[in-house]
Design a protein around this motif. Structure first.
Motif, PDB file in Angstrom:
ATOM      1  N   THR A   1       1.588  14.345 -18.073  1.00 55.89           N
ATOM      2  CA  THR A   1       2.951  13.830 -18.200  1.00 55.89           C
ATOM      3  C   THR A   1       3.470  13.375 -16.838  1.00 55.89           C
ATOM      4  O   THR A   1       3.375  14.099 -15.855  1.00 55.89           O
ATOM      5  CB  THR A   1       3.886  14.903 -18.777  1.00 55.89           C
ATOM      6  N   LEU A   2       4.017  12.163 -16.817  1.00 59.32           N
ATOM      7  CA  LEU A   2       4.577  11.613 -15.581  1.00 59.32           C
ATOM      8  C   LEU A   2       5.749  10.721 -15.920  1.00 59.32           C
ATOM      9  O   LEU A   2       5.598   9.727 -16.633  1.00 59.32           O
ATOM     10  CB  LEU A   2       3.513  10.812 -14.810  1.00 59.32           C
TER      11      LEU A   2
ATOM     12  N   SER B   1       9.195  15.099 -11.466  1.00 58.32           N
ATOM     13  CA  SER B   1       7.985  14.860 -12.248  1.00 58.32           C
ATOM     14  C   SER B   1       6.724  14.596 -11.411  1.00 58.32           C
ATOM     15  O   SER B   1       5.647  15.087 -11.770  1.00 58.32           O
ATOM     16  CB  SER B   1       8.215  13.691 -13.211  1.00 58.32           C
ATOM     17  N   PRO B   2       6.782  13.831 -10.310  1.00 60.28           N
ATOM     18  CA  PRO B   2       5.540  13.589  -9.556  1.00 60.28           C
ATOM     19  C   PRO B   2       4.846  14.869  -9.106  1.00 60.28           C
ATOM     20  O   PRO B   2       3.610  14.991  -9.234  1.00 60.28           O
ATOM     21  CB  PRO B   2       6.011  12.742  -8.371  1.00 60.28           C
ATOM     22  N   ARG B   3       5.606  15.820  -8.606  1.00 66.60           N
ATOM     23  CA  ARG B   3       4.978  17.071  -8.181  1.00 66.60           C
ATOM     24  C   ARG B   3       4.389  17.828  -9.371  1.00 66.60           C
ATOM     25  O   ARG B   3       3.282  18.358  -9.304  1.00 66.60           O
ATOM     26  CB  ARG B   3       5.982  17.947  -7.452  1.00 66.60           C
TER      27      ARG B   3
ATOM     28  N   GLY C   1       9.469   6.441  -7.246  1.00 64.89           N
ATOM     29  CA  GLY C   1       8.609   7.375  -7.966  1.00 64.89           C
ATOM     30  C   GLY C   1       7.174   7.334  -7.476  1.00 64.89           C
ATOM     31  O   GLY C   1       6.532   8.376  -7.297  1.00 64.89           O
ATOM     32  N   HIS C   2       6.665   6.139  -7.223  1.00 62.51           N
ATOM     33  CA  HIS C   2       5.297   6.013  -6.707  1.00 62.51           C
ATOM     34  C   HIS C   2       5.202   6.484  -5.259  1.00 62.51           C
ATOM     35  O   HIS C   2       4.178   7.035  -4.834  1.00 62.51           O
ATOM     36  CB  HIS C   2       4.815   4.566  -6.841  1.00 62.51           C
ATOM     37  N   PHE C   3       6.259   6.266  -4.492  1.00 58.27           N
ATOM     38  CA  PHE C   3       6.300   6.755  -3.113  1.00 58.27           C
ATOM     39  C   PHE C   3       6.167   8.280  -3.108  1.00 58.27           C
ATOM     40  O   PHE C   3       5.344   8.853  -2.371  1.00 58.27           O
ATOM     41  CB  PHE C   3       7.618   6.324  -2.472  1.00 58.27           C
ATOM     42  N   ALA C   4       6.960   8.949  -3.954  1.00 60.10           N
ATOM     43  CA  ALA C   4       6.899  10.411  -4.024  1.00 60.10           C
ATOM     44  C   ALA C   4       5.564  10.883  -4.582  1.00 60.10           C
ATOM     45  O   ALA C   4       4.995  11.886  -4.106  1.00 60.10           O
ATOM     46  CB  ALA C   4       8.049  10.938  -4.885  1.00 60.10           C
ATOM     47  N   LEU C   5       5.033  10.184  -5.575  1.00 65.48           N
ATOM     48  CA  LEU C   5       3.741  10.571  -6.145  1.00 65.48           C
ATOM     49  C   LEU C   5       2.648  10.505  -5.088  1.00 65.48           C
ATOM     50  O   LEU C   5       1.781  11.389  -5.019  1.00 65.48           O
ATOM     51  CB  LEU C   5       3.395   9.655  -7.325  1.00 65.48           C
TER      52      LEU C   5
END
Length: 325
Positions: free
Chosen positions: A80-81, A88-90, A134-138
């Motif tokens: 799940t993302l 959510s990324p973590r 979101g992609h930066f944090a992921l």
């Protein structure tokens, strides 16, 4: 003018004969639908384990079943993302249960066509938050897993829509004069600048992880969905194309291509050993269709000052900073 990057001489890349990748694991965000689905399907055909990162378990399950029907023995699973949710990324990375990751394809995204401006629960403009922040944090949370896999890759999906846009660093959240298509294009430009700034930071750190930029070439059209769907092969229940739709859109093949072919640049960015960090791959024919090739960087993508300022702003907005050792 920016120089044209090149790759070492290798045999021509064959989109239909991808190199084996058994034993490797790849994460594809938004891999349950659209171009991301075909990226996942193509990578699964190499023998690699593919993880679909998406919000909807039911749609992910349908995608996994479809890939399994096309690729016997495919190793595909879901985590799940929700890129609009800062927690959510973590949680996604924890749910992976991996000690290493060979590549992530930052593919998921959202595009809004009409006002009003929408925000995430923590007050960020929805497209900028989902597509970029979101992609930066992921990437930050994935860094230890990527660093543990020599030669790992961060593949970021940009858009042709960003070619004519420029960032407003004083209004990254589009709070003033909100225009949905412009906000989308700027969110994709932010992703592209992030990918290139990440490459510079990876090289400065002496990391073996590569950051590669791709674009599928299809978003040059204002409303590409219907045309692209009609050129995309059926993958029921993920995507169903009627014979009538296919025939009615055949002339479009001269200008654009289906989502299966739009996935080729990302698949090559993940798999081709000749592709280096800081390169951009896109379709060969006018950047719109055809086999993937290395393209010259657009002039404004070489703006290191803007990229560094965006990086600093993204750190402040997310509270994290991707770092590789």
């Amino acid at each position: 003018m920016p120089s044209t990057p090149s790759v070492p001489h290798t045999p021509p890349w064959d989109v239909h004969r991808l190199p084996p990748a058994a034993g490797k694991t790849f994460l594809v965000t938004g891999g349950n639908a659209g171009i991301g689905y075909f990226v996942a399907e193509q990578l699964a055909g190499t023998g690699a384990t593919v993880v679909l990162g998406s919000r909807d378990p039911a749609r992910a399950g349908a995608a996994i079943a479809s890939i399994g029907a096309r690729v016997p023995g495919a190793a595909v699973r879901h985590v799940t993302l929700d890129l609009a949710d800062p927690a959510s990324p973590r949680a996604c990375v924890d749910a992976l249960g991996l000690d290493r990751l060979d590549a992530v394809v930052h593919n998921a995204g959202v595009a809004l066509d009409h006002p009003p401006r929408r925000e995430t629960a923590d007050g960020h403009e929805l497209m900028f938050a989902t597509n970029h922040l979101g992609h930066f944090a992921l990437t930050h949370h994935l860094a230890p897993l990527l660093a543990a896999a020599p030669g790992s890759r961060v593949v970021t999906t940009g858009s042709f829509a960003a070619k004519s846009e420029r960032l407003d660093l004083d209004d990254l959240q589009s709070r003033h004069d909100y225009r949905p298509k412009r906000a989308y294009a700027r969110s994709k430009l932010a992703q592209m600048l992030f990918a290139l700034e990440l490459d510079r930071r990876l090289r400065a750190a002496g990391s073996t992880t590569l950051s590669v930029l791709v674009h599928p070439g299809v978003s040059v059209l204002v409303h590409p969905g219907g045309a692209l769907d009609s050129l995309t092969p059926s993958r029921p229940p993920v995507h169903v194309r009627t014979a009538g739709a296919r025939l009615s859109r055949l002339p479009l093949r001269l200008a654009v291509q289906g989502k299966d072919a739009a996935a080729w640049p990302a698949a090559r960015a993940v798999l081709d050993p000749a592709v280096g960090g800081g390169l951009m791959l896109g379709p060969r024919v006018f950047g719109l269709r055809g086999a993937p090739r290395v393209e010259p960087l657009w002039e404004h993508l070489a703006d290191t000052t803007t990229a560094a300022r965006l990086w600093a702003a993204s750190c402040g907005l997310t509270g994290v900073e991707p770092a590789f050792r």
